[in-house]
Design a protein around this motif. Structure first.
Motif, PDB file in Angstrom:
ATOM      1  N   PRO A 174      19.971 -14.845 -34.748  1.00 13.52           N
ATOM      2  CA  PRO A 174      20.815 -15.385 -33.686  1.00 13.52           C
ATOM      3  C   PRO A 174      20.132 -16.539 -32.973  1.00 13.52           C
ATOM      4  O   PRO A 174      18.975 -16.832 -33.248  1.00 13.52           O
ATOM      5  CB  PRO A 174      20.962 -14.181 -32.754  1.00 13.52           C
ATOM      6  CG  PRO A 174      19.652 -13.458 -32.892  1.00 13.52           C
ATOM      7  CD  PRO A 174      19.247 -13.629 -34.336  1.00 13.52           C
ATOM      8  N   LYS A 175      20.808 -17.169 -32.037  1.00 14.26           N
ATOM      9  CA  LYS A 175      20.196 -18.222 -31.220  1.00 14.26           C
ATOM     10  C   LYS A 175      19.398 -17.637 -30.066  1.00 14.26           C
ATOM     11  O   LYS A 175      18.379 -18.186 -29.640  1.00 14.26           O
ATOM     12  CB  LYS A 175      21.265 -19.163 -30.677  1.00 14.26           C
ATOM     13  CG  LYS A 175      21.853 -20.103 -31.708  1.00 14.26           C
ATOM     14  CD  LYS A 175      22.773 -21.130 -31.075  1.00 14.26           C
ATOM     15  CE  LYS A 175      23.147 -22.239 -32.056  1.00 14.26           C
ATOM     16  NZ  LYS A 175      23.691 -21.739 -33.322  1.00 14.26           N
ATOM     17  N   PHE A 176      19.880 -16.534 -29.536  1.00 13.66           N
ATOM     18  CA  PHE A 176      19.207 -15.859 -28.428  1.00 13.66           C
ATOM     19  C   PHE A 176      19.260 -14.350 -28.687  1.00 13.66           C
ATOM     20  O   PHE A 176      20.230 -13.851 -29.265  1.00 13.66           O
ATOM     21  CB  PHE A 176      19.909 -16.128 -27.082  1.00 13.66           C
ATOM     22  CG  PHE A 176      20.053 -17.574 -26.741  1.00 13.66           C
ATOM     23  CD1 PHE A 176      21.206 -18.264 -27.092  1.00 13.66           C
ATOM     24  CD2 PHE A 176      19.053 -18.243 -26.069  1.00 13.66           C
ATOM     25  CE1 PHE A 176      21.351 -19.614 -26.776  1.00 13.66           C
ATOM     26  CE2 PHE A 176      19.187 -19.596 -25.747  1.00 13.66           C
ATOM     27  CZ  PHE A 176      20.339 -20.265 -26.113  1.00 13.66           C
ATOM     28  N   HIS A 177      18.235 -13.643 -28.225  1.00 15.82           N
ATOM     29  CA  HIS A 177      18.272 -12.183 -28.329  1.00 15.82           C
ATOM     30  C   HIS A 177      17.279 -11.576 -27.352  1.00 15.82           C
ATOM     31  O   HIS A 177      16.191 -12.131 -27.128  1.00 15.82           O
ATOM     32  CB  HIS A 177      17.927 -11.726 -29.753  1.00 15.82           C
ATOM     33  CG  HIS A 177      18.267 -10.295 -30.007  1.00 15.82           C
ATOM     34  ND1 HIS A 177      19.549  -9.869 -30.292  1.00 15.82           N
ATOM     35  CD2 HIS A 177      17.482  -9.186 -30.014  1.00 15.82           C
ATOM     36  CE1 HIS A 177      19.549  -8.562 -30.454  1.00 15.82           C
ATOM     37  NE2 HIS A 177      18.310  -8.127 -30.295  1.00 15.82           N
ATOM     38  N   ILE A 178      17.677 -10.465 -26.774  1.00 15.65           N
ATOM     39  CA  ILE A 178      16.785  -9.680 -25.926  1.00 15.65           C
ATOM     40  C   ILE A 178      16.534  -8.359 -26.629  1.00 15.65           C
ATOM     41  O   ILE A 178      17.478  -7.659 -27.004  1.00 15.65           O
ATOM     42  CB  ILE A 178      17.392  -9.453 -24.529  1.00 15.65           C
ATOM     43  CG1 ILE A 178      17.600 -10.790 -23.823  1.00 15.65           C
ATOM     44  CG2 ILE A 178      16.499  -8.540 -23.681  1.00 15.65           C
ATOM     45  CD1 ILE A 178      18.318 -10.699 -22.492  1.00 15.65           C
ATOM     46  N   LEU A 179      15.274  -8.043 -26.797  1.00 15.16           N
ATOM     47  CA  LEU A 179      14.862  -6.860 -27.549  1.00 15.16           C
ATOM     48  C   LEU A 179      14.031  -5.961 -26.633  1.00 15.16           C
ATOM     49  O   LEU A 179      13.228  -6.464 -25.843  1.00 15.16           O
ATOM     50  CB  LEU A 179      14.023  -7.306 -28.750  1.00 15.16           C
ATOM     51  CG  LEU A 179      13.766  -6.374 -29.909  1.00 15.16           C
ATOM     52  CD1 LEU A 179      15.075  -5.950 -30.561  1.00 15.16           C
ATOM     53  CD2 LEU A 179      12.861  -7.058 -30.918  1.00 15.16           C
ATOM     54  N   LYS A 180      14.194  -4.683 -26.771  1.00 14.14           N
ATOM     55  CA  LYS A 180      13.379  -3.762 -25.978  1.00 14.14           C
ATOM     56  C   LYS A 180      12.064  -3.486 -26.700  1.00 14.14           C
ATOM     57  O   LYS A 180      11.997  -3.497 -27.935  1.00 14.14           O
ATOM     58  CB  LYS A 180      14.136  -2.474 -25.723  1.00 14.14           C
ATOM     59  CG  LYS A 180      15.333  -2.657 -24.790  1.00 14.14           C
ATOM     60  CD  LYS A 180      15.962  -1.327 -24.433  1.00 14.14           C
ATOM     61  CE  LYS A 180      17.104  -1.529 -23.443  1.00 14.14           C
ATOM     62  NZ  LYS A 180      17.773  -0.256 -23.100  1.00 14.14           N
ATOM     63  N   ILE A 181      11.031  -3.217 -25.939  1.00 11.92           N
ATOM     64  CA  ILE A 181       9.713  -2.890 -26.497  1.00 11.92           C
ATOM     65  C   ILE A 181       9.868  -1.735 -27.481  1.00 11.92           C
ATOM     66  O   ILE A 181      10.517  -0.712 -27.193  1.00 11.92           O
ATOM     67  CB  ILE A 181       8.728  -2.522 -25.370  1.00 11.92           C
ATOM     68  CG1 ILE A 181       8.440  -3.748 -24.499  1.00 11.92           C
ATOM     69  CG2 ILE A 181       7.430  -1.964 -25.938  1.00 11.92           C
ATOM     70  CD1 ILE A 181       7.650  -3.433 -23.236  1.00 11.92           C
ATOM     71  N   GLY A 182       9.264  -1.902 -28.651  1.00  8.44           N
ATOM     72  CA  GLY A 182       9.291  -0.846 -29.654  1.00  8.44           C
ATOM     73  C   GLY A 182      10.452  -0.934 -30.635  1.00  8.44           C
ATOM     74  O   GLY A 182      10.420  -0.290 -31.690  1.00  8.44           O
TER      75      GLY A 182
END
Lengths: 113, 109
Positions: free
Chosen positions: A8-16
């Motif tokens: 994607p162009k942007f993404h927010i991922l959580k730790i782990g």
């Protein structure tokens, strides 16, 4: 002619968590690269590939994996994401080994929280 | 360990000025030295490149000077324009491409 396309162009991922950044090129280039760009640090090479089925580590490969099953696609896999992997990721391709113009995608801005 | 060292980090010039960006490398195996230009939100794009068998290359307002013995090369932008405001990266390549840290150039009108 699309060139190098990243999603994607942007993404927010959580730790782990894990995710795959997609990269595809339509120029029939053998060489493909993944870089990460951090402020004031330039572009650091993560992995590169000289052709389908062949990959090699760059400067900062830890925490990442790649595969190259076709000439067109070069996905980057992040396993067990860490905040240190927050960065802008660029995929690039070229027709020759580092000796020709590298065409870059638009980048993926990844934030690990 | 930075294989390509670039300076300055940032540069501000007036329109018409000649900004100069410098790079130095260690690995003598490098045999291709490109400069990339990057605008905000975009990927880098090739600006101009040189091989070590020549000492200078010009393309329009952009010139690369190359000093093989000193392992240094530089980018000069003649008659700079506000539209040249961008981040510039030098690189050195052999089997892969290694980049400098970048120079943020601002050209004031």
């Amino acid at each position: 002619n699309a060139g190098v396309t990243q999603t994607p162009k942007f993404h927010i991922l959580k730790i782990g968590q894990s995710m795959t950044l997609q990269c595809t090129q339509d120029m029939n280039h053998n060489y493909m690269y993944w870089y990460r760009q951090d402020p004031g640090m330039g572009l650091k090479l993560i992995y590169y590939s000289v052709g389908a089925g062949i990959t090699d580590k760059g400067e900062v490969p830890n925490g990442y994996n790649v595969s190259r099953s076709t000439t067109e696609d070069f996905p980057l896999r992040l396993e067990l994401a860490a905040p240190s992997q927050t960065s802008v990721y660029f995929c690039a391709s070229s027709w020759d080994r580092g000796l020709a113009e590298a065409f870059f995608g638009q980048g993926t801005r990844l934030t690990v929280v | 360990q930075q294989q390509v060292k670039q300076s300055p980090q940032s540069l501000i010039v007036q329109k018409g000025g000649i900004p100069i960006i410098n790079c130095a490398y260690e690995n003598t195996a490098f045999d291709y030295f490109p400069w990339y230009q990057q605008f905000p939100g975009k990927g880098p794009a090739l600006l101009i490149a040189i091989r070590p068998d020549v000492s200078e290359k010009k393309e329009g307002r952009f010139t690369i000077s190359f000093n093989k013995s000193a392992k240094q090369f530089s980018l000069h932008i003649m008659d700079s324009q506000p539209g040249d405001s961008a981040t510039y990266f030098c690189a050195a390549a052999r089997n892969d491409m290694r980049f400098g840290a970048g120079t943020r150039l601002t050209v004031k009108p």
